[in-house]
Motif scaffolding. Structure first.
Motif, PDB file in Angstrom:
ATOM      1  N   ASP A  40       0.815  -1.221   0.000  1.00  0.00           N
ATOM      2  CA  ASP A  40       0.000   0.000   0.000  1.00  0.00           C
ATOM      3  C   ASP A  40       0.847   1.269   0.000  1.00  0.00           C
ATOM      4  O   ASP A  40       0.432   2.291  -0.545  1.00  0.00           O
ATOM      5  N   TYR A  41       2.019   1.218   0.608  1.00  0.00           N
ATOM      6  CA  TYR A  41       2.892   2.384   0.633  1.00  0.00           C
ATOM      7  C   TYR A  41       3.267   2.850  -0.781  1.00  0.00           C
ATOM      8  O   TYR A  41       3.536   4.028  -1.002  1.00  0.00           O
ATOM      9  N   TYR A  42       3.277   1.944  -1.718  1.00  0.00           N
ATOM     10  CA  TYR A  42       3.841   2.230  -3.042  1.00  0.00           C
ATOM     11  C   TYR A  42       2.785   2.435  -4.129  1.00  0.00           C
ATOM     12  O   TYR A  42       3.107   2.458  -5.315  1.00  0.00           O
ATOM     13  N   GLU A  43       1.531   2.581  -3.730  1.00  0.00           N
ATOM     14  CA  GLU A  43       0.451   2.691  -4.702  1.00  0.00           C
ATOM     15  C   GLU A  43       0.658   3.879  -5.645  1.00  0.00           C
ATOM     16  O   GLU A  43       0.509   3.756  -6.867  1.00  0.00           O
ATOM     17  N   THR A  44       1.003   5.036  -5.104  1.00  0.00           N
ATOM     18  CA  THR A  44       1.201   6.232  -5.934  1.00  0.00           C
ATOM     19  C   THR A  44       2.359   6.050  -6.900  1.00  0.00           C
ATOM     20  O   THR A  44       2.262   6.389  -8.088  1.00  0.00           O
ATOM     21  N   THR A  45       3.467   5.505  -6.425  1.00  0.00           N
ATOM     22  CA  THR A  45       4.649   5.308  -7.276  1.00  0.00           C
ATOM     23  C   THR A  45       4.366   4.332  -8.413  1.00  0.00           C
ATOM     24  O   THR A  45       4.707   4.598  -9.575  1.00  0.00           O
ATOM     25  N   LEU A  46       3.750   3.201  -8.105  1.00  0.00           N
ATOM     26  CA  LEU A  46       3.508   2.187  -9.131  1.00  0.00           C
ATOM     27  C   LEU A  46       2.468   2.650 -10.153  1.00  0.00           C
ATOM     28  O   LEU A  46       2.582   2.329 -11.336  1.00  0.00           O
ATOM     29  N   LYS A  47       1.473   3.419  -9.701  1.00  0.00           N
ATOM     30  CA  LYS A  47       0.480   3.939 -10.641  1.00  0.00           C
ATOM     31  C   LYS A  47       1.123   4.962 -11.576  1.00  0.00           C
ATOM     32  O   LYS A  47       0.869   4.966 -12.790  1.00  0.00           O
ATOM     33  N   ARG A  48       1.978   5.823 -11.037  1.00  0.00           N
ATOM     34  CA  ARG A  48       2.681   6.802 -11.861  1.00  0.00           C
ATOM     35  C   ARG A  48       3.583   6.096 -12.867  1.00  0.00           C
ATOM     36  O   ARG A  48       3.639   6.470 -14.050  1.00  0.00           O
ATOM     37  N   LEU A  49       4.293   5.077 -12.420  1.00  0.00           N
ATOM     38  CA  LEU A  49       5.171   4.317 -13.313  1.00  0.00           C
ATOM     39  C   LEU A  49       4.373   3.674 -14.428  1.00  0.00           C
ATOM     40  O   LEU A  49       4.744   3.749 -15.605  1.00  0.00           O
ATOM     41  N   PHE A  50       3.278   3.031 -14.080  1.00  0.00           N
ATOM     42  CA  PHE A  50       2.447   2.355 -15.082  1.00  0.00           C
ATOM     43  C   PHE A  50       1.890   3.345 -16.108  1.00  0.00           C
ATOM     44  O   PHE A  50       1.967   3.101 -17.319  1.00  0.00           O
ATOM     45  N   ASP A  51       1.345   4.445 -15.646  1.00  0.00           N
ATOM     46  CA  ASP A  51       0.761   5.430 -16.560  1.00  0.00           C
ATOM     47  C   ASP A  51       1.813   5.995 -17.508  1.00  0.00           C
ATOM     48  O   ASP A  51       1.556   6.192 -18.702  1.00  0.00           O
ATOM     49  N   THR A  52       3.007   6.244 -17.004  1.00  0.00           N
ATOM     50  CA  THR A  52       4.081   6.801 -17.833  1.00  0.00           C
ATOM     51  C   THR A  52       4.543   5.798 -18.880  1.00  0.00           C
ATOM     52  O   THR A  52       4.706   6.133 -20.057  1.00  0.00           O
ATOM     53  N   LEU A  53       4.761   4.548 -18.465  1.00  0.00           N
ATOM     54  CA  LEU A  53       5.210   3.523 -19.406  1.00  0.00           C
ATOM     55  C   LEU A  53       4.136   3.215 -20.445  1.00  0.00           C
ATOM     56  O   LEU A  53       4.443   3.005 -21.634  1.00  0.00           O
ATOM     57  N   ARG A  54       2.884   3.207 -20.026  1.00  0.00           N
ATOM     58  CA  ARG A  54       1.797   2.922 -20.967  1.00  0.00           C
ATOM     59  C   ARG A  54       1.737   3.987 -22.059  1.00  0.00           C
ATOM     60  O   ARG A  54       1.482   3.687 -23.228  1.00  0.00           O
ATOM     61  N   THR A  55       1.988   5.237 -21.692  1.00  0.00           N
ATOM     62  CA  THR A  55       1.978   6.331 -22.667  1.00  0.00           C
ATOM     63  C   THR A  55       3.145   6.221 -23.633  1.00  0.00           C
ATOM     64  O   THR A  55       2.996   6.428 -24.843  1.00  0.00           O
ATOM     65  N   LYS A  56       4.329   5.862 -23.104  1.00  0.00           N
ATOM     66  CA  LYS A  56       5.537   5.835 -23.926  1.00  0.00           C
ATOM     67  C   LYS A  56       5.657   4.562 -24.766  1.00  0.00           C
ATOM     68  O   LYS A  56       6.264   4.570 -25.834  1.00  0.00           O
ATOM     69  N   HIS A  57       5.107   3.454 -24.261  1.00  0.00           N
ATOM     70  CA  HIS A  57       5.305   2.156 -24.919  1.00  0.00           C
ATOM     71  C   HIS A  57       3.948   1.521 -25.218  1.00  0.00           C
ATOM     72  O   HIS A  57       3.614   0.453 -24.698  1.00  0.00           O
ATOM     73  N   GLY A  58       3.200   2.179 -26.067  1.00  0.00           N
ATOM     74  CA  GLY A  58       1.855   1.706 -26.389  1.00  0.00           C
ATOM     75  C   GLY A  58       1.824   0.395 -27.137  1.00  0.00           C
ATOM     76  O   GLY A  58       0.786  -0.267 -27.191  1.00  0.00           O
ATOM     77  N   ASP A  59       2.968  -0.007 -27.732  1.00  0.00           N
ATOM     78  CA  ASP A  59       3.001  -1.257 -28.492  1.00  0.00           C
ATOM     79  C   ASP A  59       3.427  -2.444 -27.639  1.00  0.00           C
ATOM     80  O   ASP A  59       3.642  -3.546 -28.151  1.00  0.00           O
ATOM     81  N   THR A  60       3.567  -2.230 -26.331  1.00  0.00           N
ATOM     82  CA  THR A  60       4.015  -3.288 -25.416  1.00  0.00           C
ATOM     83  C   THR A  60       2.886  -3.707 -24.489  1.00  0.00           C
ATOM     84  O   THR A  60       2.162  -2.866 -23.968  1.00  0.00           O
ATOM     85  N   ASP A  61       2.736  -5.009 -24.299  1.00  0.00           N
ATOM     86  CA  ASP A  61       1.815  -5.514 -23.283  1.00  0.00           C
ATOM     87  C   ASP A  61       2.503  -5.342 -21.933  1.00  0.00           C
ATOM     88  O   ASP A  61       3.462  -6.047 -21.616  1.00  0.00           O
ATOM     89  N   LEU A  62       2.011  -4.411 -21.151  1.00  0.00           N
ATOM     90  CA  LEU A  62       2.699  -3.979 -19.946  1.00  0.00           C
ATOM     91  C   LEU A  62       2.037  -4.553 -18.695  1.00  0.00           C
ATOM     92  O   LEU A  62       0.813  -4.501 -18.549  1.00  0.00           O
TER      93      LEU A  62
END
Length: 391
Positions: A40-62
């Motif tokens: 639970d401590y890392y919810e903000t960090t992991l959500k930010r990471l996921f959103d950023t990678l999803r935007t940059k790497h749209g052709d990857t199953d993330l």
């Protein structure tokens, strides 16, 4: 609200049958927490990471995944009772990682799944240990995965007992029954204190923002949490000592033997590498390509605090000087590294004033999420280039 056992974000491009496309390119980012081991401590960090990678790497199953360490939340899948030591934590995450990689590979007809491991605090030690054990495994006995990167946040990977906090707590933890006594004292003190009141107290005393303070309050009220944290810390003091890993973990140029270069194209190791989803498949050439050693494929990144109560300054500086990549500052403020240094870990010291316990504040969590995305970009770009060159 109960403590979470896991956080999982995914973004895939399913085929007509609803399953991932067989030729899709997956990337699994696997996160291991620090101690206390609450995801639970890392919810903000992991959500930010996921959103950023999803935007940059749209052709990857993330896939971005993290779970609480065993013993901090109720987990019916673990047969034994808490508390669990450091070795058991490593075994648990190894098994869980292999299970996830096998599942993703099966959905893609046996393709190799690239994985980036991320750890915070003692989670960094677990990451390096998992990578080290994976490297020495024979290629034919490995799971269908390739650990392409490891990111260590505020790492406690050597001499934790020599840190400022380590010197304070190590003598107490060495006392007989100290973890059990402390556990019951905490339970008695907070027995009749509601979570919302305890949350306010944690905020007032520590300066944590509300989400982290609430997680801490739930941790203090949990059935096994305090004892598990102290029991794990006790093992950290004795286990995380001198640097025990070989040069292959810390990075060295790949060595290509004649048998590797001229191996038959039906060799299982070569086929596993050739069929990696990050490589473009081609039938135009039948010449076998040189297989890389694991050390060449696993890129390491370390992010240190300028002042860390869990890491002695001398420990950090020695590791940076002996294991880190040497770089030169050139015009424009950019750092470049000699070719001979490119296999060594990137080691960066924080310049934002972020403490070891970065999840305590949302601003710090977001900065770390962006930094993780930056490191993963550095890992994935060479993979994409290799995909084109080796296709």
């Amino acid at each position: 609200m109960a403590l979470s056992s896991e956080i999982f974000h995914s973004c895939t491009r399913p085929g007509p049958d609803g399953k991932p496309l067989p030729n899709s390119k997956p990337l699994l980012v696997y996160f291991i927490t620090g101690n206390p081991g609450l995801i639970d401590y890392y919810e903000t960090t992991l959500k930010r990471l996921f959103d950023t990678l999803r935007t940059k790497h749209g052709d990857t199953d993330l896939y971005v995944y993290g779970s609480s360490l065993p013993g901090f939340v109720v987990d019916k899948l673990i047969p034994s009772s808490p508390p669990y030591d450091l070795a058991q934590q490593i075994e648990h995450h190894t098994s869980q990682l292999l299970m996830m990689a096998s599942k993703l590979s099966h959905e893609r007809n046996g393709a190799i799944v690239p994985i980036v491991l991320i750890g915070h605090s003692i989670g960094t030690y677990m990451c390096l240990e998992i990578i080290s054990r994976w490297q020495v495994k024979a290629a034919e006995s490995r799971a269908p995965m390739e650990i392409v990167g490891g990111i260590c946040l505020f790492p406690t990977v050597v001499d934790i007992a020599k840190s400022p906090t380590g010197r304070t707590v190590a003598p107490f933890l060495a006392l007989p029954y100290s973890t059990v006594i402390a556990h019951y004292l905490v339970k008695i003190v907070f027995l009749l204190v509601p979570v919302f009141v305890l949350t306010l107290l944690v905020r007032l005393i520590t300066g944590m923002e509300s989400p982290a303070a609430k997680t801490t309050a739930q941790f203090l009220k949990s059935k096994h949490g305090v004892r598990q944290a102290l029991y794990l810390a006790k093992h950290e003091m004795t286990t995380v000592a001198a640097d025990k890993w070989t040069d292959s973990l810390w990075g060295k140029p790949p060595s290509l033997s004649p048998s590797t270069i001229f191996s038959d194209s039906t060799n299982s190791t070569f086929n596993a590498r050739r069929d990696s989803p990050f490589r473009k498949r081609s039938s135009a050439s039948t010449m076998p390509k040189p297989a890389r050693t694991p050390s060449a494929d696993t890129k390491l990144f370390f992010y240190w605090a300028k002042n860390d109560h869990w890491v002695a300054d001398d420990t950090r500086d020695d590791l940076i000087s002996t294991r880190g990549r040497l770089s030169t500052l050139i015009s424009g403020g950019r750092r470049v590294s000699a070719t001979s240094e490119l296999y060594r870990p990137v080691m960066e010291v924080d310049e934002h004033g972020i403490p070891h316990a970065f999840p305590a504040k949302k601003t710090h969590s977001l900065i770390i999420g962006d930094k993780l995305a930056e490191y993963i970009d550095e890992i994935s770009v060479p993979l994409r280039a290799r995909n084109v060159m080796e296709g």
